[in-house]
Design a protein around this motif. Structure first.
Motif, mmCIF file in Angstrom:
data_model
loop_
_atom_site.group_PDB
_atom_site.id
_atom_site.type_symbol
_atom_site.label_atom_id
_atom_site.label_comp_id
_atom_site.label_asym_id
_atom_site.label_seq_id
_atom_site.Cartn_x
_atom_site.Cartn_y
_atom_site.Cartn_z
ATOM 1 N N UNK A 124 62.767 -52.150 -37.087
ATOM 2 C CA UNK A 124 63.725 -53.088 -37.664
ATOM 3 C C UNK A 124 63.172 -53.630 -38.976
ATOM 4 N N UNK A 125 64.029 -54.299 -39.716
ATOM 5 C CA UNK A 125 63.636 -54.878 -40.999
ATOM 6 C C UNK A 125 63.774 -56.393 -40.928
ATOM 7 N N UNK A 126 62.700 -57.080 -41.268
ATOM 8 C CA UNK A 126 62.739 -58.542 -41.331
ATOM 9 C C UNK A 126 63.146 -58.929 -42.745
ATOM 10 N N UNK A 127 64.366 -59.432 -42.876
ATOM 11 C CA UNK A 127 64.877 -59.785 -44.198
ATOM 12 C C UNK A 127 64.336 -61.123 -44.681
ATOM 13 N N UNK A 165 55.873 -81.151 -29.428
ATOM 14 C CA UNK A 165 55.708 -80.770 -30.825
ATOM 15 C C UNK A 165 56.252 -79.358 -31.001
ATOM 16 N N UNK A 166 56.834 -79.091 -32.151
ATOM 17 C CA UNK A 166 57.401 -77.766 -32.373
ATOM 18 C C UNK A 166 57.435 -77.466 -33.864
ATOM 19 N N UNK A 167 57.586 -76.187 -34.149
ATOM 20 C CA UNK A 167 57.734 -75.717 -35.526
ATOM 21 C C UNK A 167 59.125 -75.101 -35.653
ATOM 22 N N UNK A 168 60.008 -75.640 -36.487
ATOM 23 C CA UNK A 168 61.296 -74.975 -36.721
ATOM 24 C C UNK A 168 61.066 -73.587 -37.324
ATOM 25 N N UNK A 169 61.714 -72.602 -36.749
ATOM 26 C CA UNK A 169 61.443 -71.212 -37.127
ATOM 27 C C UNK A 169 62.769 -70.461 -37.181
ATOM 28 N N UNK A 170 63.004 -69.760 -38.277
ATOM 29 C CA UNK A 170 64.235 -68.977 -38.436
ATOM 30 C C UNK A 170 63.880 -67.627 -39.051
ATOM 31 N N UNK A 171 64.581 -66.585 -38.622
ATOM 32 C CA UNK A 171 64.344 -65.256 -39.190
ATOM 33 C C UNK A 171 65.643 -64.463 -39.206
ATOM 34 N N UNK A 172 65.722 -63.556 -40.153
ATOM 35 C CA UNK A 172 66.865 -62.651 -40.309
ATOM 36 C C UNK A 172 66.376 -61.225 -40.100
ATOM 37 N N UNK A 173 67.072 -60.478 -39.226
ATOM 38 C CA UNK A 173 66.693 -59.112 -38.871
ATOM 39 C C UNK A 173 67.849 -58.176 -39.227
ATOM 40 N N UNK A 174 67.505 -57.015 -39.794
ATOM 41 C CA UNK A 174 68.494 -55.977 -40.095
ATOM 42 C C UNK A 174 68.110 -54.707 -39.346
ATOM 43 N N UNK A 175 69.051 -54.150 -38.599
ATOM 44 C CA UNK A 175 68.796 -52.896 -37.884
ATOM 45 C C UNK A 175 70.090 -52.445 -37.218
ATOM 46 N N UNK A 179 68.045 -50.822 -31.898
ATOM 47 C CA UNK A 179 66.781 -51.395 -32.380
ATOM 48 C C UNK A 179 66.795 -52.916 -32.272
ATOM 49 N N UNK A 180 67.954 -53.502 -32.579
ATOM 50 C CA UNK A 180 68.051 -54.959 -32.490
ATOM 51 C C UNK A 180 67.929 -55.426 -31.046
ATOM 52 N N UNK A 181 68.508 -54.668 -30.115
ATOM 53 C CA UNK A 181 68.405 -55.019 -28.700
ATOM 54 C C UNK A 181 66.949 -54.953 -28.238
ATOM 55 N N UNK A 182 66.221 -53.913 -28.677
ATOM 56 C CA UNK A 182 64.804 -53.813 -28.337
ATOM 57 C C UNK A 182 63.993 -54.948 -28.946
ATOM 58 N N UNK A 183 64.352 -55.340 -30.173
ATOM 59 C CA UNK A 183 63.657 -56.456 -30.824
ATOM 60 C C UNK A 183 63.833 -57.735 -30.017
ATOM 61 N N UNK A 199 72.138 -68.333 -32.744
ATOM 62 C CA UNK A 199 72.039 -66.872 -32.866
ATOM 63 C C UNK A 199 73.350 -66.381 -33.477
ATOM 64 N N UNK A 200 73.237 -65.730 -34.627
ATOM 65 C CA UNK A 200 74.427 -65.231 -35.322
ATOM 66 C C UNK A 200 74.230 -63.745 -35.610
ATOM 67 N N UNK A 201 75.201 -62.917 -35.195
ATOM 68 C CA UNK A 201 75.168 -61.473 -35.455
ATOM 69 C C UNK A 201 76.363 -61.122 -36.336
ATOM 70 N N UNK A 202 76.080 -60.409 -37.401
ATOM 71 C CA UNK A 202 77.146 -59.990 -38.313
ATOM 72 C C UNK A 202 76.911 -58.544 -38.733
#
Length: 236
Positions: A124-127, A165-175, A179-183, A199-202
């Motif tokens: 997959x690609x991490x955008x 305590x937490x760290x806000x974390x966001x990532x965009x994946x392209x595949x 592949x996205x299901x495996x990720x 969680x947003x899928x487009x």
């Protein structure tokens, strides 16, 4: 009235003279009187001498009782420490895994490396990856408010413990879909949990086969200085 007083006075004088005569002539009477006077004197001085001793004995008894209670408390604490040490040794491996799952510092770099490994494994690609405010040096309280008002306001935040305590974390994946299901499966299987806020899928504009997955959430960590002590339940 004067005659009566004089008569009584003469009677008392005669009585005292008789006692004095008896005291001088009769040895048994002399011994009896001396014994009574000696007992009276001994009782008076004995009361003054024994009272401080009795007070001291009472204070010592109270102190001994207090020391016994303290000794019993210390024995109980020693027994609890021994049980805690035994439990710690028994669960040492689990504690090591817990330190990896919930580290004692934000450590977003290590988590990002794991994301990179998942990306390569599933082709997959991490955008993009976006982090919220993180305390690199100093107390987490210095950036706690900034953390709550940065990325977390962009997500539909799920309930999170106030002391956590937490760290806000966001990532965009392209595949593609597989592949996205495996990720996502690998992301869920990571030892360190990820709390999803959105969680947003487009579909990509470049290709209908390519999907874009945008995930926003939190990765927790444990701050030992803000730990909440466990209250021991009182036995009834």
């Amino acid at each position: 009235m004067a005659v009566s007083w004089q008569q009584n006075s003469q009677v008392y004088r005669r009585y005292i003279r008789n006692l004095a005569t008896l005291y001088e002539t009769r040895q048994d009477m002399r011994f009896f009187i001396e014994a009574i006077l000696s007992l009276i004197v001994i009782s008076i001085f004995g009361a003054f001498a024994i009272r401080p001793t009795l007070v001291t004995i009472g204070a010592l008894n109270s102190e001994i009782s207090s020391k016994r209670e303290t000794e019993a408390t210390l024995d109980q604490k020693i027994a609890n420490l021994a049980r805690a040490e035994e439990l710690y040794n028994k669960e040492s491996e689990s504690i090591a895994l817990l330190d990896l799952a919930i580290p004692s510092n934000p450590d977003p770099i290590h988590y990002t490396r794991q994301i990179e490994g998942i990306k390569k494994r599933n082709n997959t690609t991490v955008a993009g990856i976006t982090l919220g405010a993180v305390a690199i040096v100093g107390s987490a309280d210095d950036v706690r408010q900034a953390t709550r008002t940065s990325l977390s306001t962009e997500f539909r935040a799920v309930p999170f413990p106030e002391v956590a305590r937490f760290v806000p974390y966001a990532l965009d994946i392209r595949s593609d879909y597989e592949s996205m299901l495996g990720f996502l499966r690998d992301l869920e299987s990571l030892l360190r949990p990820f709390y999803y806020d959105s969680v947003v899928i487009s579909v990509s504009r470049l290709s209908t086969e390519e999907l874009i997955l945008s995930i926003g959430g939190k990765i927790p960590y444990f701050d030992p200085t803000k730990a909440v002590p466990i209250q021991q339940e009182e036995s009834e």
